[in-house]
Design a protein around this motif. Structure first.
Motif, PDB file in Angstrom:
ATOM      1  N   VAL A 129       0.841  -1.203   0.000  1.00  9.60           N
ATOM      2  CA  VAL A 129       0.000   0.000   0.000  1.00  9.60           C
ATOM      3  C   VAL A 129       0.876   1.252   0.000  1.00  9.60           C
ATOM      4  N   ALA A 130       1.902   1.254   0.844  1.00 12.29           N
ATOM      5  CA  ALA A 130       2.803   2.407   0.889  1.00 12.29           C
ATOM      6  C   ALA A 130       3.501   2.611  -0.448  1.00 12.29           C
ATOM      7  N   GLY A 131       3.930   1.522  -1.084  1.00 10.99           N
ATOM      8  CA  GLY A 131       4.601   1.627  -2.373  1.00 10.99           C
ATOM      9  C   GLY A 131       3.716   2.239  -3.447  1.00 10.99           C
ATOM     10  N   ARG A 132       2.428   1.861  -3.445  1.00 13.70           N
ATOM     11  CA  ARG A 132       1.510   2.424  -4.439  1.00 13.70           C
ATOM     12  C   ARG A 132       1.276   3.908  -4.199  1.00 13.70           C
ATOM     13  N   HIS A 133       1.028   4.263  -2.959  1.00 16.28           N
ATOM     14  CA  HIS A 133       0.679   5.652  -2.640  1.00 16.28           C
ATOM     15  C   HIS A 133       1.873   6.591  -2.750  1.00 16.28           C
ATOM     16  N   MET A 134       3.073   6.074  -2.517  1.00 16.24           N
ATOM     17  CA  MET A 134       4.262   6.931  -2.509  1.00 16.24           C
ATOM     18  C   MET A 134       5.026   6.903  -3.821  1.00 16.24           C
ATOM     19  N   GLN A 135       4.506   6.246  -4.825  1.00 14.79           N
ATOM     20  CA  GLN A 135       5.210   6.154  -6.107  1.00 14.79           C
ATOM     21  C   GLN A 135       5.489   7.558  -6.659  1.00 14.79           C
ATOM     22  N   GLY A 136       6.760   7.816  -6.939  1.00 13.54           N
ATOM     23  CA  GLY A 136       7.162   9.118  -7.457  1.00 13.54           C
ATOM     24  C   GLY A 136       7.187  10.229  -6.430  1.00 13.54           C
ATOM     25  N   ARG A 137       7.049   9.898  -5.136  1.00 11.85           N
ATOM     26  CA  ARG A 137       6.958  10.918  -4.090  1.00 11.85           C
ATOM     27  C   ARG A 137       7.999  10.727  -2.991  1.00 11.85           C
ATOM     28  N   LEU A 138       9.093  10.052  -3.302  1.00 12.49           N
ATOM     29  CA  LEU A 138      10.073   9.725  -2.265  1.00 12.49           C
ATOM     30  C   LEU A 138      11.259  10.677  -2.223  1.00 12.49           C
ATOM     31  N   GLU A 139      11.259  11.681  -3.059  1.00 17.67           N
ATOM     32  CA  GLU A 139      12.338  12.665  -3.026  1.00 17.67           C
ATOM     33  C   GLU A 139      12.202  13.535  -1.776  1.00 17.67           C
ATOM     34  N   GLY A 140      13.322  13.727  -1.059  1.00 14.44           N
ATOM     35  CA  GLY A 140      13.295  14.570   0.135  1.00 14.44           C
ATOM     36  C   GLY A 140      12.512  13.983   1.283  1.00 14.44           C
ATOM     37  N   VAL A 141      12.487  12.631   1.386  1.00 15.85           N
ATOM     38  CA  VAL A 141      11.690  11.944   2.403  1.00 15.85           C
ATOM     39  C   VAL A 141      12.608  11.152   3.334  1.00 15.85           C
ATOM     40  N   ARG A 142      12.323  11.185   4.631  1.00 18.12           N
ATOM     41  CA  ARG A 142      12.940  10.299   5.622  1.00 18.12           C
ATOM     42  C   ARG A 142      11.903   9.257   6.006  1.00 18.12           C
ATOM     43  N   ALA A 143      12.248   7.975   5.842  1.00 14.03           N
ATOM     44  CA  ALA A 143      11.315   6.885   6.124  1.00 14.03           C
ATOM     45  C   ALA A 143      11.635   6.240   7.469  1.00 14.03           C
ATOM     46  N   TYR A 144      10.602   6.010   8.273  1.00 12.69           N
ATOM     47  CA  TYR A 144      10.704   5.296   9.535  1.00 12.69           C
ATOM     48  C   TYR A 144       9.870   4.021   9.426  1.00 12.69           C
ATOM     49  N   LEU A 145      10.467   2.874   9.796  1.00 11.17           N
ATOM     50  CA  LEU A 145       9.815   1.583   9.640  1.00 11.17           C
ATOM     51  C   LEU A 145       9.764   0.861  10.973  1.00 11.17           C
ATOM     52  N   ALA A 146       8.700   0.094  11.202  1.00 13.30           N
ATOM     53  CA  ALA A 146       8.582  -0.696  12.433  1.00 13.30           C
ATOM     54  C   ALA A 146       7.535  -1.768  12.237  1.00 13.30           C
ATOM     55  N   GLY A 147       7.639  -2.808  13.051  1.00 12.38           N
ATOM     56  CA  GLY A 147       6.665  -3.892  12.991  1.00 12.38           C
ATOM     57  C   GLY A 147       7.334  -5.235  12.956  1.00 12.38           C
ATOM     58  N   PRO A 148       6.599  -6.296  12.602  1.00 11.37           N
ATOM     59  CA  PRO A 148       7.197  -7.626  12.508  1.00 11.37           C
ATOM     60  C   PRO A 148       8.357  -7.614  11.509  1.00 11.37           C
ATOM     61  N   PRO A 149       9.447  -8.361  11.796  1.00 16.79           N
ATOM     62  CA  PRO A 149      10.606  -8.351  10.900  1.00 16.79           C
ATOM     63  C   PRO A 149      10.288  -8.584   9.421  1.00 16.79           C
ATOM     64  N   PRO A 150       9.376  -9.519   9.053  1.00 18.08           N
ATOM     65  CA  PRO A 150       9.079  -9.675   7.621  1.00 18.08           C
ATOM     66  C   PRO A 150       8.489  -8.408   6.994  1.00 18.08           C
ATOM     67  N   ALA A 151       7.669  -7.678   7.755  1.00 18.67           N
ATOM     68  CA  ALA A 151       7.081  -6.444   7.235  1.00 18.67           C
ATOM     69  C   ALA A 151       8.144  -5.367   7.069  1.00 18.67           C
ATOM     70  N   VAL A 152       9.056  -5.268   8.042  1.00 20.62           N
ATOM     71  CA  VAL A 152      10.139  -4.288   7.937  1.00 20.62           C
ATOM     72  C   VAL A 152      11.044  -4.622   6.763  1.00 20.62           C
TER      73      VAL A 152
END
Length: 343
Positions: free
Chosen positions: A297-320
């Motif tokens: 879902v994040a990949g679809r919504h953020m397509q072409g919008r990752l310039e100048g972005v800091r990403a924070y990830l958390a959750g089960p290891p497979p999801a991270v």
């Protein structure tokens, strides 16, 4: 007792009490020993014993599978019987001036509230105020349970006297079974922290992307709380993707709606449902919903919008891991991908 750690760049010396884990004693002395989970699962803090004797408080710690010889041990689980010298295969520095140095505290469980059938929110009062950065975690040890558990703070308060956590029930998990089997209000626990490097500072001056599954949303709430306090989204955008299986597993929806009302249109929150359909728009008008795993879902919504972005990830290891792969395939720099390793 005197502890000497021989690192690749230099040796460090610090004191430890008989019951102190070597890792915790070093961190408390502002020596940046290697760690990620700090709780016996990841193996990052492994070291080799050169001289002296140690006691292992948790011989069954999952992280022991990363040890290669009988003289290797996990610094987060072992304490010294006397003076010891150990070796680590990493460069080790002292903390920067002004950095937050972790410390051991005593805590009391003040409240325990079920958010879903298998997620509980805890509030723990601590015996001294703690300063921590948004996104950090502490290690908590409950009486009679082997090992510590790493829990990220939900709240962000300057010199907090109370810490909020969310814990998901794990089938067969000793600590989660203990929490869910009986009321634990008033129980004293040990707390060590703050720890972790997946942190947010208002001086970042970048757009924020948060991708979290299940109880991994805790640290993201701390980040969003600080950003809201600093009016960060007046100048920068924030995109939050929270993955759960079904609507019955979702929580913090009212908190997300309140954040949206406070922060305005620059903050967007999307709930990713992996095993359920999207609810009617009028049910949660300030939130967006989509179907699929949270990284998809994040990949679809953020397509072409990752310039100048800091990403924070958390959750089960497979999801991270899946989120990291998605971001790297989208050519995001590793310098802008932050997460702490739990398992």
């Amino acid at each position: 007792m005197k502890i000497q750690v021989n690192a690749r760049n230099r040796a460090h010396q610090f004191d430890a009490a008989p019951s102190d884990r070597i890792l915790y004693a070093g961190l408390s002395a502002a020596v940046a020993l290697p760690y990620e989970c700090g709780s016996g699962t990841c193996g990052t803090c492994k070291a080799r014993l050169l001289s002296g004797e140690i006691d292992d408080a948790w011989p069954e710690a999952p992280g022991r599978k990363f040890l290669k010889g009988p003289d290797e041990f996990l610094m987060c689980q072992c304490s010294a019987r006397g003076d010891v010298t150990v070796e680590v295969a990493a460069f080790v520095q002292e903390f920067d001036a002004g950095a937050l140095v972790p410390k051991a505290l005593e805590g009391t469980i003040r409240s325990s509230t079920l958010l879903t059938h298998d997620v509980v929110e805890l509030q723990i009062d601590i015996d001294a105020p703690m300063a921590f950065d948004a996104g950090q975690f502490v290690l908590v040890r409950a009486p009679g349970i082997a090992g510590h558990r790493g829990w990220s703070m939900v709240n962000y308060d300057h010199n907090a006297k109370s810490l909020r956590f969310i814990v998901k029930k794990k089938p067969g998990g000793a600590l989660s079974d203990w929490l869910f089997d009986a009321p634990r209000t008033g129980t004293q626990v040990d707390v060590f922290g703050p720890l972790g490097s997946a942190t947010f500072y208002p001086s970042l001056a970048q757009n924020i992307l948060c991708i979290a599954g299940g109880s991994g949303i805790a640290g993201m709430m701390s980040i969003l709380s600080r950003a809201a306090q600093e009016n960060y989204f007046a100048e920068h955008s924030g995109d939050v993707f929270f993955g759960v299986r079904t609507m019955k597993d979702a929580f913090f929806l009212d908190e997300f709606a309140s954040l949206r009302r406070t922060c305005g249109e620059r903050l967007k929150v999307t709930i990713a449902l992996s095993e359920d359909s999207v609810p009617a728009p009028e049910d949660h008008p300030l939130l967006a919903f989509d179907t699929g795993f949270v990284h998809e879902v994040a990949g679809r919504h953020m397509q072409g919008r990752l310039e100048g972005v800091r990403a924070y990830l958390a959750g089960p290891p497979p999801a991270v891991d899946a989120s990291v792969r998605m971001l790297l395939m989208a050519r995001m720099s590793t310098a802008n991908i932050r997460y702490d390793k739990f398992s």
